[in-house]
Scaffold this active site. Structure first.
Site, short mmCIF file in Angstrom:
data_model
loop_
_atom_site.label_atom_id
_atom_site.label_comp_id
_atom_site.label_asym_id
_atom_site.label_seq_id
_atom_site.Cartn_x
_atom_site.Cartn_y
_atom_site.Cartn_z
N ARG A 1 43.77 28.12 45.67
CA ARG A 1 42.86 29.00 46.29
C ARG A 1 41.25 28.50 45.79
O ARG A 1 41.00 28.43 44.77
CB ARG A 1 42.65 30.64 45.92
CG ARG A 1 41.65 31.31 46.32
CD ARG A 1 41.76 32.90 46.38
NE ARG A 1 40.44 33.44 46.83
CZ ARG A 1 39.69 34.13 46.10
NH1 ARG A 1 39.73 34.57 44.72
NH2 ARG A 1 38.65 34.61 46.65
N HIS A 25 32.36 32.36 49.09
CA HIS A 25 32.39 33.12 47.59
C HIS A 25 30.89 32.97 47.00
O HIS A 25 30.76 32.22 45.98
CB HIS A 25 33.36 32.22 46.62
CG HIS A 25 33.97 32.79 45.58
ND1 HIS A 25 35.14 33.00 45.25
CD2 HIS A 25 33.27 33.50 44.47
CE1 HIS A 25 35.46 33.39 44.20
NE2 HIS A 25 34.19 33.76 43.61
N GLU A 81 34.98 39.56 47.57
CA GLU A 81 34.48 40.49 46.74
C GLU A 81 33.08 41.13 47.13
O GLU A 81 31.99 40.92 46.62
CB GLU A 81 34.34 40.32 45.25
CG GLU A 81 35.36 39.79 44.61
CD GLU A 81 35.42 39.53 43.09
OE1 GLU A 81 34.17 39.65 42.48
OE2 GLU A 81 36.49 39.52 42.39
N ASN A 112 41.47 41.26 43.80
CA ASN A 112 40.82 40.65 42.51
C ASN A 112 41.09 41.80 41.58
O ASN A 112 40.07 42.94 41.77
CB ASN A 112 39.54 40.02 42.39
CG ASN A 112 39.66 38.84 43.34
OD1 ASN A 112 40.64 38.49 43.96
ND2 ASN A 112 38.34 38.37 43.89
N TYR A 170 40.80 42.97 37.34
CA TYR A 170 40.46 42.48 35.84
C TYR A 170 40.83 43.60 34.79
O TYR A 170 41.55 43.37 33.52
CB TYR A 170 39.25 41.84 35.47
CG TYR A 170 39.32 40.35 36.50
CD1 TYR A 170 39.47 39.34 35.47
CD2 TYR A 170 38.69 40.48 37.74
CE1 TYR A 170 39.42 37.99 36.41
CE2 TYR A 170 38.70 39.21 38.41
CZ TYR A 170 39.14 38.02 37.78
OH TYR A 170 38.90 36.76 38.26
N GLU A 174 43.18 37.01 42.67
CA GLU A 174 42.23 36.72 41.17
C GLU A 174 42.89 37.79 39.91
O GLU A 174 43.04 38.92 40.49
CB GLU A 174 40.86 37.00 41.13
CG GLU A 174 40.03 35.71 41.61
CD GLU A 174 38.76 35.83 41.78
OE1 GLU A 174 38.20 36.33 40.86
OE2 GLU A 174 38.09 35.22 42.57
C1 GAL Z 1 35.25 37.51 39.99
C2 GAL Z 1 34.83 36.27 40.84
C3 GAL Z 1 34.83 35.10 40.25
C4 GAL Z 1 35.05 35.01 38.65
C5 GAL Z 1 35.66 36.22 38.06
C6 GAL Z 1 35.64 36.32 36.60
O1 GAL Z 1 34.55 38.84 40.27
O2 GAL Z 1 35.24 36.31 42.32
O3 GAL Z 1 34.28 34.23 40.95
O4 GAL Z 1 33.78 34.76 38.20
O5 GAL Z 1 35.38 37.32 38.49
O6 GAL Z 1 34.23 37.13 36.07
#
Ligand code: GAL
Length: 461
Positions: A75, A120, A166, A294, A296, A367
């Site tokens: 990607r 992006h 995002e 995405n 985290y 992501e």
């Molecule tokens: C996401 C973003 C990425 C990368 C990742 C880690 O929000 O799409 O570009 O930076 O976070 O912070």
């Protein structure tokens, strides 16, 4: 061994501004990130993406690196101003077209499926200066025109498109908190920008479906969301956690999947939240072939009762005030070097929340990954912390699939260390280490491990 479905897609992700460099090469126009990163004080250490990983000049070697990893999908994003220097179709920069043509060909020749993000965050600067960027409704037409150029030149070979990466970050960090380009601070503009992002996405999808259906690809949008776990069992906190998810993810996903904004946002934002016309919502509803996600981290949510705690992570720029939610992390949770808590079960809960709210859509994790304090010692980066993070989150993905979630693929962020926006190069997310002096790439322990995950189509318990 937690095995994944046989057709599960294993990938890794990057984005143009974060890796390409060559910021002024071969006719590329400037983007808002070129401008923003050069304003002293906006990026840690005043770093910028002028050179970044110099992927623009090292593309072929980077594709070999992906091949060595056994990657099935890659990607990446197209830099809008590399193709259209002022953002409009007035001038098409052939050198930019050529670069992406070569990248796509190189990927396919090495058995790697391109997944292409159209936006992006590197908006052509001219569109921001002259047309007010995402604050102007006309951006939807400019974006759709740019998208058409991409389908025309690359759509014969690209079958997986992501319109926008995002929306929440673009709107909230770019127009609410002002910590990302274009650096504006407002409690009204995020909702206006967000509205135009949704319209732009829908228009680009309409162009694809009406004019390029014969190319036979899929197109969708990628949203980001953390999980919000209620701090206590109280109804107030449970409702607060739900509300936080609505202000984060449902803000963008409800219009696309349900045809309207979440009721809580409509009620709380009043005239700060724009309305869709019937015609617009007809274009927006059903405009994603898959649910790009995405993800985290996780935070605990509690009802603020009108009294926000000071120093909350999202405590400025209007968002926390609008949703009236306090956010914390459990002090016992381990954190990445971004300060983000490592909570794999939050990932599973979020996937299941999406599954139920949107009636079982096909989801692609576009992501997931973590920044850790990597050190190169004797040529080796033994990033056991990152490896454990990914193993935990993949386990959660697997368990969600067992519970019926239609998760189709996973793209690890990121293929290599890169320019981490306002954090500059200090935060390393890569599974390949980049020496930013020599630009040499070295696989970390996590890369060698991920190769085995792909090969086995599974992750150890
Ligand atoms: C996401 C973003 C990425 C990368 C990742 C880690 O929000 O799409 O570009 O930076 O976070 O912070």
């Amino acid at each position: 061994m937690k095995k994944f479905p046989t057709d599960f897609i294993w990938g890794s992700a990057t984005s143009s501004y974060q890796i390409e460099g060559a910021a002024q090469a071969d006719g590329k126009g400037p983007s808002i990130w070129d401008a923003f990163s050069h304003i002293p004080g906006r990026v840690q250490g005043n770093e910028h993406g002028d050179v970044a990983c110099d992927h623009y000049h090292r593309m072929k070697d980077d594709v070999q690196m992906m091949k060595a990893l056994g990657l099935q999908a890659y990607r990446f994003s197209i830099s809008w101003p590399r193709i259209l220097p002022d953002g409009t179709t007035k001038q098409i920069n052939q050198a930019g077209i050529e670069f992406y043509n070569q990248l796509i060909d190189e990927l396919l020749a090495n058995g790697i499926e391109p997944w292409v993000t159209l936006y992006h965050w590197d908006l052509p600067l001219a569109l921001d200066m002259e047309k007010d960027g995402w604050l102007n409704k006309d951006i939807a037409t400019y974006f759709a025109d740019y998208a058409r150029v991409c389908y025309q030149y690359f759509g014969d070979r690209v079958k997986n498109w992501i319109t926008i990466n995002e929306p929440w970050v673009i709107a909230m960090l770019g127009y609410g908190q002002g910590i990302f380009a274009p650096g504006r601070v407002s409690n009204r503009e995020p909702y206006l920008a967000g509205h135009h992002i949704i319209l732009a996405h829908a228009k680009a999808v309409k162009v694809y479906r009406e004019e390029f259906a014969h190319q036979g690809g899929k197109i969708g949008i990628t949203n980001n969301c953390d999980w919000r776990e209620p701090l206590t069992d109280s109804v107030l906190d449970k409702t607060a956690a739900q509300r936080a998810l609505e202000f984060f993810l449902a803000w963008f996903a409800d219009p696309v999947y349900l045809g309207h904004y979440p009721e809580t946002m409509v009620e709380r934002l009043g005239d700060r939240l724009p309305r869709f016309t019937d015609e617009e919502i007809a274009e927006v509803k059903g405009s994603s072939d898959f649910f790009g996600l995405n993800h985290y981290t996780t935070m605990l949510a509690s009802d603020a009762g009108g009294e926000l705690l000071q120093g909350g992570v999202y405590g400025n720029g209007g968002l926390s005030e609008d949703q009236d939610v306090n956010l914390h992390v459990d002090p016992t949770w381990e954190k990445t070097s971004m300060g983000w808590a490592i909570v794999p079960w939050g990932c599973q809960k979020l996937l299941e929340w999406i599954h139920h709210r949107y009636a079982g859509p096909a989801i692609v994790m576009t992501e997931n990954g973590g920044a850790f304090p990597d050190e190169m010692k004797n040529g080796v980066v033994d990033d056991q912390d990152r490896l454990a993070y990914v193993r935990g989150y993949l386990g959660a993905c697997h368990d969600a699939i067992e519970n019926g979630v239609q998760l189709k693929g996973y793209m690890l962020w990121s293929l290599m260390d890169n320019f981490e926006w306002a954090s500059g190069y200090a935060k390393r997310f890569g599974i390949h280490y980049v020496d930013f002096e020599t630009l040499e790439r070295t696989p970390k322990a996590s890369a060698l491990w991920y190769r085995e995950v792909i090969e086995r189509n599974g992750v150890e318990e």
